[in-house]
Design an enzyme around this catalytic site. Structure first.
Site, PDB file in Angstrom:
ATOM      1  N   LYS A  34       0.829  -1.217   0.000  1.00  0.00           N
ATOM      2  CA  LYS A  34       0.000   0.000   0.000  1.00  0.00           C
ATOM      3  C   LYS A  34       0.860   1.262   0.000  1.00  0.00           C
ATOM      4  CE  LYS A  34      -1.729   1.482   4.039  1.00  0.00           C
ATOM      5  NZ  LYS A  34      -1.502   2.871   4.461  1.00  0.00           N
ATOM      6  N   ASN A  35       1.820   1.330   0.933  1.00  0.00           N
ATOM      7  CA  ASN A  35       2.572   2.574   1.080  1.00  0.00           C
ATOM      8  C   ASN A  35       3.481   2.854  -0.111  1.00  0.00           C
ATOM      9  OD1 ASN A  35       1.281   3.089   3.441  1.00  0.00           O
ATOM     10  ND2 ASN A  35       2.981   2.486   4.784  1.00  0.00           N
ATOM     11  N   ARG A 104      -3.506  10.979   4.464  1.00  0.00           N
ATOM     12  CA  ARG A 104      -2.303  11.759   4.731  1.00  0.00           C
ATOM     13  C   ARG A 104      -1.285  11.680   3.587  1.00  0.00           C
ATOM     14  NH1 ARG A 104       1.292  13.819   8.498  1.00  0.00           N
ATOM     15  NH2 ARG A 104       3.355  13.148   7.883  1.00  0.00           N
ATOM     16  N   CYS A 128      -3.659  12.809  13.282  1.00  0.00           N
ATOM     17  CA  CYS A 128      -4.352  11.545  13.085  1.00  0.00           C
ATOM     18  C   CYS A 128      -4.326  10.795  14.411  1.00  0.00           C
ATOM     19  CB  CYS A 128      -3.793  10.780  11.906  1.00  0.00           C
ATOM     20  SG  CYS A 128      -2.499   9.657  12.241  1.00  0.00           S
ATOM     21  N   ARG A 133       1.924  13.794  13.688  1.00  0.00           N
ATOM     22  CA  ARG A 133       2.411  13.619  12.317  1.00  0.00           C
ATOM     23  C   ARG A 133       2.622  14.936  11.569  1.00  0.00           C
ATOM     24  NH1 ARG A 133      -0.255   8.226   9.939  1.00  0.00           N
ATOM     25  NH2 ARG A 133       1.767   8.105   8.964  1.00  0.00           N
ATOM     26  N   ASP A 319       4.290  -0.183  12.276  1.00  0.00           N
ATOM     27  CA  ASP A 319       3.025  -0.673  11.723  1.00  0.00           C
ATOM     28  C   ASP A 319       2.732  -2.124  12.117  1.00  0.00           C
ATOM     29  OD1 ASP A 319       2.586   1.762  10.591  1.00  0.00           O
ATOM     30  OD2 ASP A 319       3.066   1.181   8.543  1.00  0.00           O
ATOM     31  N   ILE A 341       7.948   5.547  17.617  1.00  0.00           N
ATOM     32  CA  ILE A 341       7.748   6.362  16.408  1.00  0.00           C
ATOM     33  C   ILE A 341       6.553   7.310  16.576  1.00  0.00           C
ATOM     34  CG2 ILE A 341       7.407   6.332  13.887  1.00  0.00           C
ATOM     35  CD1 ILE A 341      10.043   5.035  14.706  1.00  0.00           C
ATOM     36  N   ARG A 411      -8.570   0.009   4.723  1.00  0.00           N
ATOM     37  CA  ARG A 411      -7.585   0.936   4.153  1.00  0.00           C
ATOM     38  C   ARG A 411      -6.293   0.202   3.804  1.00  0.00           C
ATOM     39  NH1 ARG A 411      -5.685   4.697   8.099  1.00  0.00           N
ATOM     40  NH2 ARG A 411      -4.283   5.024   6.362  1.00  0.00           N
TER      41      ARG A 411
HETATM   42  C1  UD1 Z   1       4.951   6.361   6.789  1.00  0.00           C
HETATM   43  C2  UD1 Z   1       3.935   5.265   6.523  1.00  0.00           C
HETATM   44  C3  UD1 Z   1       3.318   4.775   7.832  1.00  0.00           C
HETATM   45  C4  UD1 Z   1       4.400   4.374   8.822  1.00  0.00           C
HETATM   46  C5  UD1 Z   1       5.418   5.488   8.987  1.00  0.00           C
HETATM   47  C6  UD1 Z   1       6.615   5.083   9.856  1.00  0.00           C
HETATM   48  C7  UD1 Z   1       3.090   5.935   4.348  1.00  0.00           C
HETATM   49  C8  UD1 Z   1       1.940   6.421   3.549  1.00  0.00           C
HETATM   50  N1  UD1 Z   1       2.882   5.802   5.665  1.00  0.00           N
HETATM   51  O1  UD1 Z   1       4.236   7.461   7.343  1.00  0.00           O
HETATM   52  O2  UD1 Z   1       2.478   3.654   7.542  1.00  0.00           O
HETATM   53  O3  UD1 Z   1       3.811   4.096  10.087  1.00  0.00           O
HETATM   54  O4  UD1 Z   1       5.937   5.887   7.697  1.00  0.00           O
HETATM   55  O5  UD1 Z   1       7.220   3.951   9.344  1.00  0.00           O
HETATM   56  O6  UD1 Z   1       4.129   5.626   3.800  1.00  0.00           O
HETATM   57  N2  UD1 Z   1       8.157  13.474  11.749  1.00  0.00           N
HETATM   58  C9  UD1 Z   1       8.530  14.724  12.190  1.00  0.00           C
HETATM   59  N3  UD1 Z   1       8.509  15.763  11.304  1.00  0.00           N
HETATM   60  C10 UD1 Z   1       8.125  15.597  10.000  1.00  0.00           C
HETATM   61  C11 UD1 Z   1       7.750  14.294   9.554  1.00  0.00           C
HETATM   62  C12 UD1 Z   1       7.770  13.252  10.467  1.00  0.00           C
HETATM   63  O7  UD1 Z   1       8.868  14.908  13.363  1.00  0.00           O
HETATM   64  O8  UD1 Z   1       8.123  16.571   9.258  1.00  0.00           O
HETATM   65  C13 UD1 Z   1       8.151  12.330  12.709  1.00  0.00           C
HETATM   66  C14 UD1 Z   1       6.736  11.807  12.976  1.00  0.00           C
HETATM   67  O9  UD1 Z   1       6.075  12.557  13.951  1.00  0.00           O
HETATM   68  C15 UD1 Z   1       7.030  10.402  13.428  1.00  0.00           C
HETATM   69  C16 UD1 Z   1       8.285  10.013  12.621  1.00  0.00           C
HETATM   70  O10 UD1 Z   1       8.832  11.230  12.143  1.00  0.00           O
HETATM   71  O11 UD1 Z   1       7.374  10.388  14.783  1.00  0.00           O
HETATM   72  C17 UD1 Z   1       8.017   9.077  11.479  1.00  0.00           C
HETATM   73  O12 UD1 Z   1       7.082   9.656  10.609  1.00  0.00           O
HETATM   74  P1  UD1 Z   1       7.187   9.467   9.024  1.00  0.00           P
HETATM   75  O13 UD1 Z   1       8.325   8.535   8.704  1.00  0.00           O
HETATM   76  O14 UD1 Z   1       7.179  10.800   8.392  1.00  0.00           O
HETATM   77  O15 UD1 Z   1       5.831   8.724   8.707  1.00  0.00           O
HETATM   78  P2  UD1 Z   1       4.919   8.903   7.439  1.00  0.00           P
HETATM   79  O16 UD1 Z   1       5.768   9.136   6.235  1.00  0.00           O
HETATM   80  O17 UD1 Z   1       3.824   9.848   7.717  1.00  0.00           O
END
Ligand code: UD1
Length: 431
Positions: A34-35, A104, A128, A133, A319, A341, A411
């Protein structure tokens, strides 16, 4: 006392009715990731030629992404498991709030839109259930590439100044290895002028998958899968035909289904390196893992408690934290699960407790004392992976459970009850 499922089905929310205690047997098939598929769909914006993506799972998130792309003028055609996307006629550069807010990952379209058209306006995706996030890292990266970015009234507006409307390569060090930020910057940098390096990049297989597809479209990306990615910008990209990697989280969920029901099960296709940390924990729990050319077979043993800390890849994936916790509630001894995370990702604990699990929570740490058996109950999954955890716990429980939260489950898991029923479970869907 009415049994969990003896209440009139008409008055209930959509749910799965799951008979506990069935042994599983045989082989189960894993869909495309999916991702990966979601981000590859947005990458189609980077070219005006058709991009055909195969092995795309049938999920509600994929449908929402398709609708967002349609809104901005991309044509999307589905033929069995393949999607053909054509972004030759992008007309709209600001997808609507309602759609972006419901998915998202749609925010990730900001990178390719900016790169291809020099501007984009995307509503902030909002919080969320599993945590805040933020998207600060995405924005910082785009600014480093020369974009002018402002956030007003909940909308991120980005544009590239100058006549050429081309972003400029830069050295970017991420504060945290965010998957989404790495993907956003990668997609913005492939058409930029000059060289970009992303340090402290996310190393997740989905990032590698994106880099592979971009390279097949003519991009010059090296190092994806490691902590430093180097991107040499090119003037344009062309169409391609690409197949999505198997979903490691779905595969991991099925392996836990085997372990929690103490069943032997083969799961395929699986790329074992994508699941190394999870396979190791299953071995530590007492399971045997056999790896062959295409798949992984789990042979259960006596399940004992293990400690888990979620980490960015190649560490244990957040996940699979909730699904694995369901297994640990049935293990012999104590387990400690630490969620590193996302700050609010232990909501499944209360529901597992309703099924008889013994769990104490302190902050982001869950202390689990295994119980000899779980008991069926009406339960609900508050997010995608929490719903999967409730399904898994129900497979092992004494009696028939009712699991709500199907809008979350659907989803991320395509045809889940059909797949599990094909290997011996008894699950009925009530819409
Ligand atoms: C992606 C995956 C999600 C998975 C996650 C972590 C998709 C669509 N979703 O989500 O299923 O659970 O990776 O493996 O691919 N963070 C910050 N600042 C930012 C961005 C992120 O502090 O600007 C932090 C977040 O709060 C979190 C961590 O980084 O603690 C990981 O988030 P991130 O890797 O960005 O997750 P997603 O890409 O949203």
């Amino acid at each position: 006392m009415p049994n969990a499922v003896q209440v009139s089905q008409q008055t209930l929310k959509p749910h799965l009715e799951i008979e506990g205690g069935c042994r599983l047997k045989g082989e189960i098939t894993v869909s495309g990731a999916k991702n990966s598929a979601l981000v590859l769909m947005t990458a189609s914006i980077l070219t005006n030629e058709p991009v055909r993506i195969e092995n795309v799972p049938e999920l509600s998130d994929i449908n929402v992404m398709a609708n967002i792309l349609l809104e901005i003028g991309v044509t999307v055609k589905r033929n069995s498991d393949a999607l053909t996307l054509n972004a030759a006629g992008i007309s709209q550069l600001n997808p609507p709030y309602e759609l972006v807010n419901s998915l998202r990952a749609s925010f990730f379209a900001i990178g390719p839109l900016l790169s291809r058209r020099g501007q984009a306006k995307i509503p902030l995706p909002g919080g969320c259930r599993i945590g805040a996030r933020p998207v600060l890292e995405h924005i910082r990266g785009l600014k480093a590439l020369g974009a002018v970015v402002s956030v007003e009234h909940g909308v991120v507006s980005a544009s590239v100044p100058g006549i050429s409307k081309r972003l400029k390569g830069a050295s970017i060090v991420l504060d945290c290895p965010s998957v989404g930020a790495t993907e956003t910057i990668l997609m913005a940098a492939v058409l930029a002028e000059g060289v970009t390096t992303i340090s402290n990049a996310a190393q997740e297989p989905e990032v590698q998958d994106l880099a592979r597809m971009l390279n097949e479209m003519g991009a010059q990306v090296v190092g994806a899968g490691g902590p430093t990615i180097t991107i040499k910008g090119v003037k344009q990209l062309h169409g391609t035909n690409y197949s999505v990697i198997p979903d490691r989280i779905e595969a991991g969920t099925f392996l836990v289904a085997a372990a929690i029901t103490r069943s032997k099960l083969r799961v395929s296709p699986v790329i074992p390196e994508h699941l190394s940390a999870v396979l190791q924990k299953l071995r530590d729990c007492g399971c045997q893992i056999q790896i062959d050319d295409e798949g992984v077979t789990l042979i259960p043993g006596e399940i004992v408690g293990v400690d888990i800390t979620t980490q960015p890849f190649p560490g244990f994936p957040t996940d699979l934290q909730a699904p694995f916790m369901a297994l640990l509630t049935t293990a012999k001894g104590t387990s400690v699960v630490t969620e590193k995370i996302f700050e609010n990702r232990l909501q499944h604990v209360a529901e597992l407790q309703r099924m008889g699990a013994s769990i104490k929570v302190q902050g982001n740490i869950a202390f689990i004392e295994g119980v000899p058996s779980l008991s069926a109950a009406p339960v609900s999954g508050s997010d995608l992976r929490a719903a999967a955890a409730m399904l898994l716990a129900s497979l092992a429980a004494n009696g028939t459970s009712r699991v709500e939260g199907l809008s979350h489950l659907d989803r991320g898991y395509a045809h889940i009850e059909m797949k599990l029923n094909s290997v011996g479970s008894h699950i009925l869907r009530h819409q």
